[in-house]
Design a protein around this motif. Structure first.
Motif, PDB file in Angstrom:
ATOM      1  N   TYR A  53      33.301  94.759  56.957  1.00 46.04           N
ATOM      2  CA  TYR A  53      33.138  93.866  58.034  1.00 46.04           C
ATOM      3  C   TYR A  53      31.974  95.157  59.267  1.00 46.04           C
ATOM      4  CZ  TYR A  53      34.958  90.374  54.167  1.00 46.04           C
ATOM      5  OH  TYR A  53      35.759  89.939  54.112  1.00 46.04           O
ATOM      6  N   ALA A  54      33.106  95.513  59.438  1.00 50.76           N
ATOM      7  CA  ALA A  54      32.287  96.966  60.576  1.00 50.76           C
ATOM      8  C   ALA A  54      31.185  97.132  60.092  1.00 50.76           C
ATOM      9  CB  ALA A  54      34.269  97.224  60.968  1.00 50.76           C
ATOM     10  N   ALA A  55      31.014  97.337  59.226  1.00 51.08           N
ATOM     11  CA  ALA A  55      29.450  98.016  58.277  1.00 51.08           C
ATOM     12  C   ALA A  55      28.245  96.820  58.490  1.00 51.08           C
ATOM     13  CB  ALA A  55      29.958  98.864  57.189  1.00 51.08           C
ATOM     14  N   ILE A  56      28.826  96.276  57.744  1.00 53.91           N
ATOM     15  CA  ILE A  56      27.792  95.007  57.491  1.00 53.91           C
ATOM     16  C   ILE A  56      27.449  94.474  59.544  1.00 53.91           C
ATOM     17  CG2 ILE A  56      27.776  92.536  57.622  1.00 53.91           C
ATOM     18  CD1 ILE A  56      29.289  92.711  54.410  1.00 53.91           C
ATOM     19  N   ALA A  57      28.495  94.397  60.087  1.00 53.57           N
ATOM     20  CA  ALA A  57      27.740  94.323  61.470  1.00 53.57           C
ATOM     21  C   ALA A  57      27.832  95.230  62.383  1.00 53.57           C
ATOM     22  CB  ALA A  57      29.498  94.413  62.196  1.00 53.57           C
ATOM     23  N   LEU A  58      27.356  96.450  61.681  1.00 57.21           N
ATOM     24  CA  LEU A  58      26.362  97.740  61.912  1.00 57.21           C
ATOM     25  C   LEU A  58      25.122  97.298  61.955  1.00 57.21           C
ATOM     26  CD1 LEU A  58      26.513 100.111  63.652  1.00 57.21           C
ATOM     27  CD2 LEU A  58      26.884 101.450  61.793  1.00 57.21           C
ATOM     28  N   VAL A  59      24.822  96.715  60.509  1.00 57.73           N
ATOM     29  CA  VAL A  59      23.016  96.369  60.143  1.00 57.73           C
ATOM     30  C   VAL A  59      22.886  95.283  61.210  1.00 57.73           C
ATOM     31  CG1 VAL A  59      22.436  95.039  58.416  1.00 57.73           C
ATOM     32  CG2 VAL A  59      23.578  97.211  57.613  1.00 57.73           C
ATOM     33  N   GLY A  60      23.753  94.528  61.236  1.00 54.37           N
ATOM     34  CA  GLY A  60      23.864  93.340  62.986  1.00 54.37           C
ATOM     35  C   GLY A  60      22.785  94.472  63.796  1.00 54.37           C
ATOM     36  N   PHE A  61      23.559  95.039  64.732  1.00 54.34           N
ATOM     37  CA  PHE A  61      23.699  95.468  65.479  1.00 54.34           C
ATOM     38  C   PHE A  61      21.611  95.880  65.519  1.00 54.34           C
ATOM     39  CE2 PHE A  61      22.789  99.677  67.351  1.00 54.34           C
ATOM     40  CZ  PHE A  61      22.786  99.064  69.228  1.00 54.34           C
ATOM     41  N   PHE A  62      21.660  96.618  63.688  1.00 51.44           N
ATOM     42  CA  PHE A  62      20.236  97.321  63.727  1.00 51.44           C
ATOM     43  C   PHE A  62      18.958  96.140  64.058  1.00 51.44           C
ATOM     44  CE2 PHE A  62      22.522 101.421  62.819  1.00 51.44           C
ATOM     45  CZ  PHE A  62      22.424 101.987  63.253  1.00 51.44           C
ATOM     46  N   ALA A  63      20.070  95.084  62.971  1.00 55.36           N
ATOM     47  CA  ALA A  63      18.699  94.091  63.461  1.00 55.36           C
ATOM     48  C   ALA A  63      18.123  93.337  64.226  1.00 55.36           C
ATOM     49  CB  ALA A  63      19.251  93.264  62.066  1.00 55.36           C
ATOM     50  N   LEU A  64      19.468  93.473  65.466  1.00 57.79           N
ATOM     51  CA  LEU A  64      19.205  92.584  66.702  1.00 57.79           C
ATOM     52  C   LEU A  64      18.365  93.887  67.580  1.00 57.79           C
ATOM     53  CD1 LEU A  64      19.356  90.319  68.669  1.00 57.79           C
ATOM     54  CD2 LEU A  64      21.675  92.253  69.595  1.00 57.79           C
ATOM     55  N   LEU A  65      18.701  94.474  67.427  1.00 57.90           N
ATOM     56  CA  LEU A  65      17.846  95.907  68.001  1.00 57.90           C
ATOM     57  C   LEU A  65      16.258  95.285  67.737  1.00 57.90           C
ATOM     58  CD1 LEU A  65      18.124  97.921  69.929  1.00 57.90           C
ATOM     59  CD2 LEU A  65      18.241 100.286  68.119  1.00 57.90           C
ATOM     60  N   GLY A  66      16.207  95.460  66.457  1.00 57.17           N
ATOM     61  CA  GLY A  66      14.403  96.123  65.977  1.00 57.17           C
ATOM     62  C   GLY A  66      14.140  94.297  66.445  1.00 57.17           C
ATOM     63  N   PHE A  67      15.058  93.549  66.116  1.00 56.97           N
ATOM     64  CA  PHE A  67      14.037  92.382  66.889  1.00 56.97           C
ATOM     65  C   PHE A  67      14.118  91.507  68.135  1.00 56.97           C
ATOM     66  CE2 PHE A  67      15.014  87.811  68.078  1.00 56.97           C
ATOM     67  CZ  PHE A  67      13.549  87.066  67.457  1.00 56.97           C
ATOM     68  N   CYS A  68      14.910  92.755  68.872  1.00 56.90           N
ATOM     69  CA  CYS A  68      14.532  92.757  70.604  1.00 56.90           C
ATOM     70  C   CYS A  68      13.543  93.665  70.299  1.00 56.90           C
ATOM     71  CB  CYS A  68      15.996  93.324  71.206  1.00 56.90           C
ATOM     72  SG  CYS A  68      17.029  93.075  71.250  1.00 56.90           S
ATOM     73  N   GLU A  69      12.967  94.874  69.365  1.00 55.84           N
ATOM     74  CA  GLU A  69      11.940  95.926  70.033  1.00 55.84           C
ATOM     75  C   GLU A  69      10.786  95.091  69.599  1.00 55.84           C
ATOM     76  OE1 GLU A  69      11.911  99.339  67.650  1.00 55.84           O
ATOM     77  OE2 GLU A  69      13.605 100.296  69.133  1.00 55.84           O
ATOM     78  N   TRP A  70      10.778  93.730  68.873  1.00 57.08           N
ATOM     79  CA  TRP A  70      10.031  93.539  68.110  1.00 57.08           C
ATOM     80  C   TRP A  70       8.932  92.696  69.144  1.00 57.08           C
ATOM     81  CZ3 TRP A  70       9.713  88.804  64.356  1.00 57.08           C
ATOM     82  CH2 TRP A  70       8.741  88.438  64.002  1.00 57.08           C
ATOM     83  N   ILE A  71       9.897  91.571  69.880  1.00 56.81           N
ATOM     84  CA  ILE A  71      10.016  90.708  71.002  1.00 56.81           C
ATOM     85  C   ILE A  71       9.243  91.851  72.001  1.00 56.81           C
ATOM     86  CG2 ILE A  71      11.155  89.395  73.217  1.00 56.81           C
ATOM     87  CD1 ILE A  71      13.037  88.333  70.317  1.00 56.81           C
ATOM     88  N   LYS A  72      10.060  92.996  72.447  1.00 55.15           N
ATOM     89  CA  LYS A  72       9.322  93.697  74.054  1.00 55.15           C
ATOM     90  C   LYS A  72       8.163  94.303  73.379  1.00 55.15           C
ATOM     91  CE  LYS A  72      11.146  97.642  75.832  1.00 55.15           C
ATOM     92  NZ  LYS A  72      11.606  98.827  76.225  1.00 55.15           N
ATOM     93  N   ARG A  73       7.781  94.602  72.205  1.00 53.06           N
ATOM     94  CA  ARG A  73       6.209  95.167  72.155  1.00 53.06           C
ATOM     95  C   ARG A  73       5.474  94.324  71.818  1.00 53.06           C
ATOM     96  NH1 ARG A  73       9.588 100.820  69.573  1.00 53.06           N
ATOM     97  NH2 ARG A  73      10.393 101.662  71.310  1.00 53.06           N
ATOM     98  N   LYS A  74       6.091  93.308  71.572  1.00 50.68           N
ATOM     99  CA  LYS A  74       5.278  92.242  71.061  1.00 50.68           C
ATOM    100  C   LYS A  74       4.559  92.617  69.375  1.00 50.68           C
ATOM    101  CE  LYS A  74       4.640  90.324  75.157  1.00 50.68           C
ATOM    102  NZ  LYS A  74       4.528  90.685  76.444  1.00 50.68           N
ATOM    103  N   SER A  75       4.602  92.637  68.538  1.00 47.52           N
ATOM    104  CA  SER A  75       4.057  93.858  67.894  1.00 47.52           C
ATOM    105  C   SER A  75       4.820  94.618  66.831  1.00 47.52           C
ATOM    106  CB  SER A  75       3.292  95.106  68.110  1.00 47.52           C
ATOM    107  OG  SER A  75       2.709  95.149  66.063  1.00 47.52           O
ATOM    108  N   PHE A  76       5.008  94.084  65.249  1.00 50.12           N
ATOM    109  CA  PHE A  76       5.853  94.299  64.137  1.00 50.12           C
ATOM    110  C   PHE A  76       5.145  95.704  63.514  1.00 50.12           C
ATOM    111  CE2 PHE A  76       7.095  95.278  59.414  1.00 50.12           C
ATOM    112  CZ  PHE A  76       8.276  95.020  59.501  1.00 50.12           C
ATOM    113  N   LYS A  77       4.160  96.148  64.065  1.00 44.47           N
ATOM    114  CA  LYS A  77       4.086  97.496  63.575  1.00 44.47           C
ATOM    115  C   LYS A  77       4.205  98.966  64.757  1.00 44.47           C
ATOM    116  CE  LYS A  77      -0.094  96.293  61.403  1.00 44.47           C
ATOM    117  NZ  LYS A  77      -1.390  96.858  60.744  1.00 44.47           N
ATOM    118  N   LYS A  78       4.861  98.147  66.487  1.00 48.09           N
ATOM    119  CA  LYS A  78       5.412  99.094  66.997  1.00 48.09           C
ATOM    120  C   LYS A  78       6.783  99.375  66.992  1.00 48.09           C
ATOM    121  CE  LYS A  78       1.078  98.071  69.803  1.00 48.09           C
ATOM    122  NZ  LYS A  78       0.862  97.712  71.159  1.00 48.09           N
TER     123      LYS A  78
END
Length: 162
Positions: free
Chosen positions: A17-42
């Motif tokens: 479950y900790a490993a799966i939570a780590l994936v959740g952390f990376f997904a959240l990080l990617g989502f934040c980058e997507w919002i911040k940079r306003k582009s999936f490509k970035k």
């Protein structure tokens, strides 16, 4: 004996479950980058390519747990056991994390320490799945091999994009 087996089951479940939570952390990080940079490509490349091996991991899980049952658990012949899902998931996620760390942590000592911790947790998972009677040694070894293969696919995907 029953308490020791339950403790190994619990320990390996917590690591999973900790490993799966780590994936959740990376997904959240990617989502934040997507919002911040306003582009999936970035979005950073390590985050953008991480779903590839994770989707393959889920496919492998579905195939071996529902369609191609090659072995059953030593302590419960009604449960499929090959390959060890715990070993495959933990190996895959920790491999992806280890490969993504250089992009996010510049301190080599900290990266090395985190990799040692992940390796120790993987060893506990592997040992715990066998000692609890949920898997044979070959189930765990093959789960780890699948995880290494998926980590290699991620590594090659990262190299290809550079």
């Amino acid at each position: 004996m029953y308490n020791r087996v339950m403790n190994w089951d619990l320990a390996t479940d917590i690591i999973l479950y900790a490993a799966i939570a780590l994936v959740g952390f990376f997904a959240l990080l990617g989502f934040c980058e997507w919002i911040k940079r306003k582009s999936f490509k970035k979005i950073d490349q390590p985050l953008k390519t991480m779903p590839i091996p994770l989707i393959l991991m889920v496919v492998i899980y579905i195939v071996f747990d529902y369609f191609l049952i090659l072995g059953t658990a030593p302590n419960d012949p009604t449960k499929p056991s090959f390959p060890s899902t715990h070993a495959m998931v933990v190996t895959t996620i920790f491999a992806l994390t280890a490969l993504a760390l250089p992009h996010y942590l510049k301190t080599k000592t900290l990266r090395f320490a985190l990799c040692l911790i992940m390796l120790a947790l993987l060893a506990i998972t592997a040992f715990g799945r066998v000692i609890s009677g949920n898997h044979s040694e070959i189930d765990v070894a093959c789960g780890i091999v699948f995880g290494v293969i998926l980590g290699t696919i991620y590594y090659l995907t990262l190299k290809e994009k550079k």
